[in-house]
Design a protein around this motif. Structure first.
Motif, PDB file in Angstrom:
ATOM      1  N   VAL A  49       0.875  -1.177   0.000  1.00  0.00           N
ATOM      2  CA  VAL A  49       0.000   0.000   0.000  1.00  0.00           C
ATOM      3  C   VAL A  49       0.910   1.225   0.000  1.00  0.00           C
ATOM      4  O   VAL A  49       1.803   1.347   0.852  1.00  0.00           O
ATOM      5  CB  VAL A  49      -0.921   0.006   1.241  1.00  0.00           C
ATOM      6  N   LYS A  50       0.689   2.136  -0.965  1.00  0.00           N
ATOM      7  CA  LYS A  50       1.623   3.249  -1.152  1.00  0.00           C
ATOM      8  C   LYS A  50       0.873   4.571  -1.303  1.00  0.00           C
ATOM      9  O   LYS A  50       0.007   4.715  -2.171  1.00  0.00           O
ATOM     10  CB  LYS A  50       2.477   3.015  -2.410  1.00  0.00           C
ATOM     11  N   ALA A  51       1.201   5.543  -0.468  1.00  0.00           N
ATOM     12  CA  ALA A  51       0.597   6.876  -0.564  1.00  0.00           C
ATOM     13  C   ALA A  51       1.011   7.515  -1.881  1.00  0.00           C
ATOM     14  O   ALA A  51       2.175   7.460  -2.263  1.00  0.00           O
ATOM     15  CB  ALA A  51       1.075   7.744   0.599  1.00  0.00           C
ATOM     16  N   GLY A  56       8.971  12.042  -2.382  1.00  0.00           N
ATOM     17  CA  GLY A  56       9.557  10.745  -2.042  1.00  0.00           C
ATOM     18  C   GLY A  56       9.798  10.640  -0.545  1.00  0.00           C
ATOM     19  O   GLY A  56       9.331  11.476   0.239  1.00  0.00           O
ATOM     20  N   GLY A  57      10.542   9.603  -0.165  1.00  0.00           N
ATOM     21  CA  GLY A  57      10.817   9.394   1.249  1.00  0.00           C
ATOM     22  C   GLY A  57       9.633   8.781   1.964  1.00  0.00           C
ATOM     23  O   GLY A  57       9.523   8.831   3.194  1.00  0.00           O
ATOM     24  N   ARG A  58       8.720   8.167   1.186  1.00  0.00           N
ATOM     25  CA  ARG A  58       7.512   7.613   1.787  1.00  0.00           C
ATOM     26  C   ARG A  58       7.814   6.383   2.630  1.00  0.00           C
ATOM     27  O   ARG A  58       7.207   6.177   3.684  1.00  0.00           O
ATOM     28  CB  ARG A  58       6.503   7.240   0.680  1.00  0.00           C
ATOM     29  N   GLY A  59       8.737   5.559   2.139  1.00  0.00           N
ATOM     30  CA  GLY A  59       9.052   4.305   2.826  1.00  0.00           C
ATOM     31  C   GLY A  59       9.409   4.548   4.280  1.00  0.00           C
ATOM     32  O   GLY A  59       8.802   3.980   5.201  1.00  0.00           O
ATOM     33  N   LYS A  60      10.382   5.452   4.498  1.00  0.00           N
ATOM     34  CA  LYS A  60      10.850   5.719   5.863  1.00  0.00           C
ATOM     35  C   LYS A  60       9.792   6.396   6.718  1.00  0.00           C
ATOM     36  O   LYS A  60       9.822   6.304   7.942  1.00  0.00           O
ATOM     37  CB  LYS A  60      12.094   6.605   5.812  1.00  0.00           C
ATOM     38  N   ALA A 104       0.760  -5.181  -6.435  1.00  0.00           N
ATOM     39  CA  ALA A 104       1.241  -6.519  -6.119  1.00  0.00           C
ATOM     40  C   ALA A 104       2.623  -6.384  -5.483  1.00  0.00           C
ATOM     41  O   ALA A 104       3.473  -5.644  -5.986  1.00  0.00           O
ATOM     42  CB  ALA A 104       1.323  -7.357  -7.388  1.00  0.00           C
ATOM     43  N   GLY A 105       2.851  -7.076  -4.376  1.00  0.00           N
ATOM     44  CA  GLY A 105       4.151  -7.032  -3.713  1.00  0.00           C
ATOM     45  C   GLY A 105       5.090  -8.043  -4.342  1.00  0.00           C
ATOM     46  O   GLY A 105       4.655  -9.049  -4.913  1.00  0.00           O
ATOM     47  N   VAL A 106       6.377  -7.755  -4.271  1.00  0.00           N
ATOM     48  CA  VAL A 106       7.359  -8.707  -4.803  1.00  0.00           C
ATOM     49  C   VAL A 106       8.428  -8.948  -3.753  1.00  0.00           C
ATOM     50  O   VAL A 106       8.686  -8.097  -2.899  1.00  0.00           O
ATOM     51  CB  VAL A 106       8.024  -8.167  -6.094  1.00  0.00           C
ATOM     52  N   ASP A 107       9.072 -10.123  -3.827  1.00  0.00           N
ATOM     53  CA  ASP A 107      10.231 -10.371  -2.980  1.00  0.00           C
ATOM     54  C   ASP A 107      11.448  -9.763  -3.657  1.00  0.00           C
ATOM     55  O   ASP A 107      11.567  -9.788  -4.881  1.00  0.00           O
ATOM     56  CB  ASP A 107      10.415 -11.876  -2.771  1.00  0.00           C
ATOM     57  N   ILE A 108      12.311  -9.202  -2.838  1.00  0.00           N
ATOM     58  CA  ILE A 108      13.439  -8.445  -3.384  1.00  0.00           C
ATOM     59  C   ILE A 108      14.752  -9.113  -2.987  1.00  0.00           C
ATOM     60  O   ILE A 108      15.003  -9.342  -1.806  1.00  0.00           O
ATOM     61  CB  ILE A 108      13.424  -6.993  -2.847  1.00  0.00           C
ATOM     62  N   ALA A 109      15.600  -9.428  -3.997  1.00  0.00           N
ATOM     63  CA  ALA A 109      16.942  -9.930  -3.691  1.00  0.00           C
ATOM     64  C   ALA A 109      17.924  -8.764  -3.615  1.00  0.00           C
ATOM     65  O   ALA A 109      18.839  -8.758  -2.790  1.00  0.00           O
ATOM     66  CB  ALA A 109      17.390 -10.928  -4.762  1.00  0.00           C
ATOM     67  N   LYS A 110      17.725  -7.763  -4.491  1.00  0.00           N
ATOM     68  CA  LYS A 110      18.631  -6.612  -4.479  1.00  0.00           C
ATOM     69  C   LYS A 110      17.942  -5.398  -5.094  1.00  0.00           C
ATOM     70  O   LYS A 110      17.124  -5.541  -5.993  1.00  0.00           O
ATOM     71  CB  LYS A 110      19.897  -6.959  -5.279  1.00  0.00           C
ATOM     72  N   GLU A 111      18.289  -4.197  -4.575  1.00  0.00           N
ATOM     73  CA  GLU A 111      17.699  -2.949  -5.069  1.00  0.00           C
ATOM     74  C   GLU A 111      18.760  -2.100  -5.777  1.00  0.00           C
ATOM     75  O   GLU A 111      19.867  -1.943  -5.267  1.00  0.00           O
ATOM     76  CB  GLU A 111      17.094  -2.137  -3.907  1.00  0.00           C
ATOM     77  N   TYR A 112      18.391  -1.546  -6.920  1.00  0.00           N
ATOM     78  CA  TYR A 112      19.265  -0.672  -7.702  1.00  0.00           C
ATOM     79  C   TYR A 112      18.604   0.686  -7.876  1.00  0.00           C
ATOM     80  O   TYR A 112      17.390   0.816  -7.677  1.00  0.00           O
ATOM     81  CB  TYR A 112      19.509  -1.262  -9.102  1.00  0.00           C
ATOM     82  N   VAL A 202      13.766   5.567 -11.515  1.00  0.00           N
ATOM     83  CA  VAL A 202      13.237   4.305 -11.007  1.00  0.00           C
ATOM     84  C   VAL A 202      14.080   3.947  -9.778  1.00  0.00           C
ATOM     85  O   VAL A 202      15.260   3.643  -9.900  1.00  0.00           O
ATOM     86  CB  VAL A 202      13.350   3.181 -12.057  1.00  0.00           C
ATOM     87  N   ASN A 203      13.471   4.045  -8.606  1.00  0.00           N
ATOM     88  CA  ASN A 203      14.212   3.735  -7.385  1.00  0.00           C
ATOM     89  C   ASN A 203      13.274   3.144  -6.352  1.00  0.00           C
ATOM     90  O   ASN A 203      12.483   3.857  -5.768  1.00  0.00           O
ATOM     91  CB  ASN A 203      14.873   4.992  -6.812  1.00  0.00           C
ATOM     92  N   PRO A 204      13.312   1.841  -6.131  1.00  0.00           N
ATOM     93  CA  PRO A 204      14.320   0.956  -6.695  1.00  0.00           C
ATOM     94  C   PRO A 204      13.887   0.229  -7.966  1.00  0.00           C
ATOM     95  O   PRO A 204      12.711  -0.025  -8.190  1.00  0.00           O
ATOM     96  CB  PRO A 204      14.492  -0.073  -5.573  1.00  0.00           C
ATOM     97  N   LEU A 205      14.931  -0.097  -8.757  1.00  0.00           N
ATOM     98  CA  LEU A 205      14.829  -1.141  -9.765  1.00  0.00           C
ATOM     99  C   LEU A 205      15.280  -2.385  -9.011  1.00  0.00           C
ATOM    100  O   LEU A 205      16.289  -2.327  -8.309  1.00  0.00           O
ATOM    101  CB  LEU A 205      15.805  -0.822 -10.900  1.00  0.00           C
ATOM    102  N   ALA A 221      10.709  -2.700 -12.150  1.00  0.00           N
ATOM    103  CA  ALA A 221      10.640  -1.359 -11.562  1.00  0.00           C
ATOM    104  C   ALA A 221       9.535  -1.384 -10.508  1.00  0.00           C
ATOM    105  O   ALA A 221       8.412  -1.768 -10.828  1.00  0.00           O
ATOM    106  CB  ALA A 221      10.312  -0.332 -12.637  1.00  0.00           C
ATOM    107  N   ILE A 222       9.833  -0.981  -9.257  1.00  0.00           N
ATOM    108  CA  ILE A 222       8.742  -0.964  -8.273  1.00  0.00           C
ATOM    109  C   ILE A 222       8.455   0.433  -7.709  1.00  0.00           C
ATOM    110  O   ILE A 222       7.591   0.601  -6.874  1.00  0.00           O
ATOM    111  CB  ILE A 222       8.921  -1.997  -7.138  1.00  0.00           C
ATOM    112  N   ASP A 223       9.176   1.437  -8.169  1.00  0.00           N
ATOM    113  CA  ASP A 223       8.811   2.818  -7.838  1.00  0.00           C
ATOM    114  C   ASP A 223       9.277   3.680  -9.003  1.00  0.00           C
ATOM    115  O   ASP A 223      10.281   3.363  -9.636  1.00  0.00           O
ATOM    116  CB  ASP A 223       9.497   3.278  -6.535  1.00  0.00           C
ATOM    117  N   ALA A 224       8.551   4.734  -9.304  1.00  0.00           N
ATOM    118  CA  ALA A 224       8.952   5.600 -10.410  1.00  0.00           C
ATOM    119  C   ALA A 224       8.534   7.024 -10.131  1.00  0.00           C
ATOM    120  O   ALA A 224       7.492   7.275  -9.524  1.00  0.00           O
ATOM    121  CB  ALA A 224       8.305   5.128 -11.707  1.00  0.00           C
TER     122      ALA A 224
END
Ligand code: GDP
Ligand code: MN
Length: 401
Positions: A49-51, A56-60, A104-112, A202-205, A221-224
Motif C-alpha cells: 500500500v503506497k501513498a 519521495g521518502g515515503r518508505g521511511k 502486487a508485492g514482490v520479494d526483493i533480492a537486491k535494489e538498484y 526508477v528507485n528501486p529497480l 521497476a517498483i517505484d517511479a
C-alpha cells in the motif's frame, strides 16, 4: 510538472518496462476489494500500500507498507488517509494523502537505482545508476559518491545498446539479468526523450530472488518518479491530462490562471515585483536586511490592473504574510496600473499589515498621485525612495508589528 507514482508506473508499463500491477483507491473502504483483486491477479498474498503524493521518502515515513491480508491493507489505508506524510522532501507540516496505490508485492533480492535527467554542466542527458539503490540513495551519494555511476548520452544517438549493456555489467547484473536491465535502460531513455522529461527515475529497480522459471531472477521497476519540462507540455497532451491540481500550492494555481509568476516561500514578507531579475534582487535585498520573503512574484510587463489586483489578493490571503513590499521599476508595466491595483486591493481586502511601496519609471507621477489620493484608506502604507530603503523599511515594520 510532476505526476503520481501510479501514473509513472503506467508510462513505464506502456513502454514495455516490467512493473507489478496495481489499483488506485481513494478511501479505506476500497482497500480490501483492491487487495483481493491485486493478489488474485499476481497469485501472491503479498501486496504493498503506497501513498500517492508528489514527494519521495515515503518508505521511511511509514507511507509504503507491505501487507499480507485484506485487513492489513485496510488498516494501512486508514493510517495513510488520516495522517499527513512528512519526509525530508515535504514541507514541515507534511502533505495530505487522498490517493493510494495498492500494488502486487514482490520479494526483493537486491535494489538498484536508475535515472535519466538533464545535466546542465555537460549540457547532455545523463544516465545515472547505482547498485546501492532503495530508500537511502541520497545517503549513498553523500557517503560513497563513487557508487553512483554516470554516463552522459549522445545528443542525437541517445543511449546506445552497447552503452546500456556496459552499464548493466558495471552495476554487477549477472546472466539473464543483464539483458533485462539493459532493455529497461534503453526503454527509459526512449521515454525520457519522447515525453520531454526533466527527470525519469526508477528507485528501486529490483531483482527478485531466483525461482524455477527465472533462475537469475526478474528485473522489475517498483517505484517511479517523473518530472516534465513545463515548456514542452503544449505538445504532450497525455502528460498534461495527468496534472493533479490538488498537489499544487493553491496560491500558485490561482496565480498561474492570471498569468503571474508566483512561487510560495517560507518567510513573512510578501513581494510584488515586475521582472524576474528584479524579483530575485528584491528577495536578496530583503534577506540582506535580515528579513525573509514569503513569495517570489513577478507580475511581468503586460499584466492588467485586474491581474495585479489578483496578485495582491493572493499575497494577502497567505496568513504567514506580515508585511508587503511593492518594488516596481516601470518599463512596459506602468506605475499607475500598479497604484490603482494597490487601491483596489486596499478597498477589497485591506492592508492590515505594513505596506512599503517603491515606484519608479513609466507613469510614476500618475502612480504617486493615485496613492497620495488614497492615503487615508491605506494607513499602513509607507513610500520608499529606492530598493534598499524599501527593504529596510519593510523589515523593520514587520519586526515592530
Ligand atoms: P519511497 O520511499 O517514496 O521512494 O517509496 P518506494 O516505493 O521506493 O518504497 C520504499 C521501499 O519499500 C523500497 O525501497 C523497498 O525496499 C520497499 N518496497 C516497496 N515495494 C515493495 C515490494 O513490493 N516488496 C518489498 N519486499 N519491498 C517493497
Ligand atoms: Mn523510491
Amino acid at each position: 510538472m510532476k505526476i503520481h507514482e501510479h501514473q509513472a508506473r503506467q508510462i513505464l508499463a506502456d513502454a514495455g518496462i516490467p512493473v507489478p500491477p496495481g489499483e488506485v483507491i481513494t478511501s479505506s473502504e476500497q482497500a480490501a476489494g483492491a487487495y483481493k483483486r491485486v493478489s488474485a491477479a499476481s497469485g501472491s498474498s503479498l501486496a504493498v500500500v503506497k501513498a500517492q503524493v508528489h514527494a519521495g521518502g515515503r518508505g521511511k515515513a511509514g507511507f509504503v507498507k507491505l501487507v499480507r491480508s485484506d485487513q492489513e491493507a485496510a488498516e494501512a489505508a486508514r493510517f495513510m488517509l488520516t495522517n499527513r506524510m512528512k519526509s525530508p522532501q515535504t514541507p514541515p507540516e507534511g502533505l495530505e494523502v487522498t490517493k493510494l496505490l495498492i500494488a502486487a508485492g514482490v520479494d526483493i533480492a537486491k535494489e538498484y537505482y536508475l535515472a535519466i535527467t538533464t545535466d546542465r554542466a555537460s549540457r547532455r542527458n545523463v544516465l545515472i545508476a547505482s547498485s546501492e539503490g532503495g530508500v537511502d540513495i541520497e545517503e549513498v551519494a553523500h557517503r560513497n559518491p563513487g557508487a553512483i555511476l554516470k554516463r552522459p548520452l549522445h545528443p542525437l544517438m541517445g543511449l546506445q545498446a552497447h552503452e546500456a549493456r556496459s552499464m548493466a555489467f558495471d552495476l554487477g547484473f549477472k546472466g539473464k539479468q543483464v539483458n533485462q536491465a539493459a532493455s529497461i535502460m534503453s526503454k527509459l531513455a526512449q521515454v525520457y526523450g519522447s515525453l520531454d522529461c526533466a527527470l525519469a527515475e526508477v528507485n528501486p529497480l529490483i531483482v527478485t530472488p531466483p525461482d524455477a522459471a527465472n533462475p537469475d531472477g526478474r528485473v522489475l521497476a517498483i517505484d517511479a518518479k517523473f518530472n516534465f519540462d513545463d515548456n514542452a507540455l503544449f505538445r504532450q497532451p497525455k502528460i498534461q491530462a495527468m496534472f493533479d491540481p490538488t498537489e499544487e500550492d493553491p496560491g500558485e494555481l490561482r496565480a498561474a490562471k492570471s498569468g503571474l509568476n508566483y512561487i510560495a516561500l517560507d518567510g513573512n514578507i510578501g513581494c510584488l515585483v515586475n521582472g524576474a531579475g528584479l524579483a530575485m534582487a528584491t528577495m536578496d535585498t530583503i534577506k540582506h536586511f535580515g528579513g525573509e520573503p514569503a513569495n517570489f512574484l513577478d507580475v511581468g510587463g503586460g499584466a492588467t490592473e485586474e491581474a495585479v489586483t489578483e496578485a495582491f489578493r493572493i499575497i494577502l490571503s497567505d496568513g504567514a504574510v506580515k508585511g508587503v513590499l511593492v518594488n516596481i521599476f516601470g518599463g512596459i508595466m506602468r506605475c499607475d496600473v500598479i497604484a490603482q491595483a494597490i487601491v483596489n486591493a486596499a478597498k477589497e481586502v485591506g492592508f492590515e499589515v505594513p505596506l512599503v511601496v517603491r515606484l519608479e519609471g513609466t507613469n510614476v507621477d500618475a502612480g504617486r498621485r493615485i496613492l497620495e489620493a488614497a492615503r487615508s484608506q491605506i494607513p499602513t502604507m509607507q513610500a520608499a525612495t529606492d530598493l534598499a530603503d524599501g527593504a529596510k523599511k519593510v523589515v523593520s515594520a514587520v519586526r515592530a508589528a
